[in-house]
Enzyme design. Structure first.
Site, mmCIF file in Angstrom:
data_model
loop_
_atom_site.group_PDB
_atom_site.id
_atom_site.type_symbol
_atom_site.label_atom_id
_atom_site.label_comp_id
_atom_site.label_asym_id
_atom_site.label_seq_id
_atom_site.Cartn_x
_atom_site.Cartn_y
_atom_site.Cartn_z
ATOM 1 N N GLY A 9 9.712 4.991 -0.373
ATOM 2 C CA GLY A 9 10.157 4.955 -1.756
ATOM 3 C C GLY A 9 11.329 4.021 -1.953
ATOM 4 C CB THR A 52 -6.252 12.651 -2.400
ATOM 5 O OG1 THR A 52 -7.188 11.575 -2.357
ATOM 6 C CG2 THR A 52 -6.375 13.419 -1.097
ATOM 7 C CE1 TYR A 60 -3.794 10.921 1.230
ATOM 8 C CE2 TYR A 60 -5.806 9.812 0.546
ATOM 9 C CZ TYR A 60 -4.596 10.399 0.228
ATOM 10 O OH TYR A 60 -4.187 10.475 -1.080
ATOM 11 C CG ASP A 76 12.079 13.918 7.299
ATOM 12 O OD1 ASP A 76 11.219 14.830 7.215
ATOM 13 O OD2 ASP A 76 11.839 12.802 7.783
ATOM 14 C CE LYS A 97 -1.783 13.853 -0.020
ATOM 15 N NZ LYS A 97 -0.569 14.149 -0.803
ATOM 16 C CG PHE A 147 -12.888 -3.824 3.373
ATOM 17 C CD1 PHE A 147 -12.792 -4.366 4.643
ATOM 18 C CD2 PHE A 147 -11.759 -3.776 2.568
ATOM 19 C CE1 PHE A 147 -11.582 -4.845 5.116
ATOM 20 C CE2 PHE A 147 -10.542 -4.246 3.037
ATOM 21 C CZ PHE A 147 -10.449 -4.786 4.317
ATOM 22 C CG ASP A 150 -14.092 2.469 2.284
ATOM 23 O OD1 ASP A 150 -13.211 3.277 1.943
ATOM 24 O OD2 ASP A 150 -13.895 1.255 2.408
ATOM 25 N NE ARG A 191 -13.467 4.366 -3.282
ATOM 26 C CZ ARG A 191 -14.665 4.362 -2.696
ATOM 27 N NH1 ARG A 191 -15.776 4.452 -3.437
ATOM 28 N NH2 ARG A 191 -14.766 4.276 -1.385
ATOM 29 C CE1 TYR A 220 2.426 2.632 -9.343
ATOM 30 C CE2 TYR A 220 0.596 3.784 -8.290
ATOM 31 C CZ TYR A 220 1.076 2.944 -9.281
ATOM 32 O OH TYR A 220 0.201 2.422 -10.203
#
Length: 323
Positions: free
Chosen positions: A35, A116, A140, A50, A144, A205, A282, A218, A7
């Site tokens: 992708g 991120t 996640y 890969d 990173k 949520f 979250d 956000r 993306y």
């Protein structure tokens, strides 16, 4: 460009070409697990590889005399990382180290890394500056951050300079590339597709957060603005700029209910939704402080939330008409 068929990667690829890079000067490396080959423009060298295959990367880098890397390849869903942390460590850390090893072996000394805001975890203050402690609350963000730290050591040990771009919620469509498909779980495309009747109702949520309307807030940044940020970061390194870590966001917060209302207003259709319990990990509010990116790169976000939603709406509408 690793993950160049994904993306943000594919949008950045189109942006680079529109800003003077010849397609022949760019190599896209992607294993196509998420992708699309169709997102890569004609003339760009594409290698279905890969990143775990270090020897193939070394041969590819040597054959094409690679001078810099933009590293997008990786997994990027919080819920998925909680369910399968092994996949996130393998893809975001182990494969990333394979890439760095290949760079060391061929003498490639510049990398722009797609990171991120999840590395910050639950921030102590908002908007979030780059000086905010990085305390991830999910695999996640943790994976990173591990790679960010690896970049610091690879600069000390091997002289690889880097620009780390910690961006907030990527959204929007541009350059005829578009957004994700009907499976996308991200808020804006999910809301647009639900309003179009092409996916189930959006789940909200948590409605009891300490925010203006009880739902998570956000910072949504247009993918074209992100593409511009990566282009500027690459130029920064090509001009011998120092390594740095920068936030990319709009600097504005929008709640889940704000998004649903905006999609209704722009698309003319209400967004079916249902309330659900809070998800694990979250944070209530994530908004970027982007002053450092503005100062170092001269980067300024150009698009509003309405621009983002309109672009996604028109993209999915065009996909229906093209069928």
């Amino acid at each position: 460009m690793t993950g160049g068929a994904g993306y943000v990667g594919s949008h950045t690829l189109h942006h680079l070409i529109r800003n003077g890079y010849s397609p022949e000067s760019i190599i896209v490396v992607d294993n196509l697990c998420r992708g699309s080959r169709d997102a890569v423009p004609h003339g760009v060298h594409f290698a279905e590889v890969d990143l775990l295959d270090t020897e193939v990367l070394v041969e590819l880098f040597r054959r094409h005399d690679v001078s810099a890397v933009i590293h997008f390849a990786g997994f990027a869903y919080v819920d998925e990382s909680m369910a399968d942390p092994t996949a996130y460590y393998r893809t975001n850390v182990v494969a990333g180290l394979s890439l760095l090893e290949a760079m060391v072996r061929v003498g490639c000394r510049a990398i722009v890394f797609s990171s991120t805001c999840a590395t910050y975890g639950t921030p102590s203050s908002v908007p979030i500056a780059e000086s905010e402690p990085q305390i991830p609350i999910n695999p996640y963000g943790e994976t990173k951050l591990v790679f960010e730290r690896a970049l610091e050591w690879y600069e000390r040990c091997h002289g690889i300079r880097h620009v780390i771009l910690r961006y907030f919620n990527a959204a929007g469509a541009a350059y005829g590339v578009g957004s994700y498909g009907n499976h996308d779980v991200r808020m804006i495309p999910a809301a647009v597709l639900a309003a179009m009747g092409r996916r189930p109702p959006v789940k909200i949520f948590g409605t009891d957060y300490e925010t203006s309307d009880g739902t998570c807030v956000r910072d949504y940044v247009h993918v074209a603005d992100l593409a511009e940020g990566h282009c500027l970061a690459l130029e920064h390194l090509r001009e011998d700029g120092a390594s740095t870590a920068l936030n990319l966001g709009s600097g504005r917060g929008s709640s889940v209910l704000n998004i649903l209302e905006a999609v209704h207003r722009i698309g003319g259709r209400p967004v079916p939704n249902e309330k659900s319990p809070r998800r694990l990990c979250d944070p209530p509010t994530l908004i970027a402080d982007t002053r450092l990116a503005q100062r170092i790169l001269g980067w300024h976000p150009a698009y509003t939330l309405d621009d983002i939603i309109s672009s996604v709406w028109h993209w999915h509408q065009s996909m229906v008409m093209a069928r």
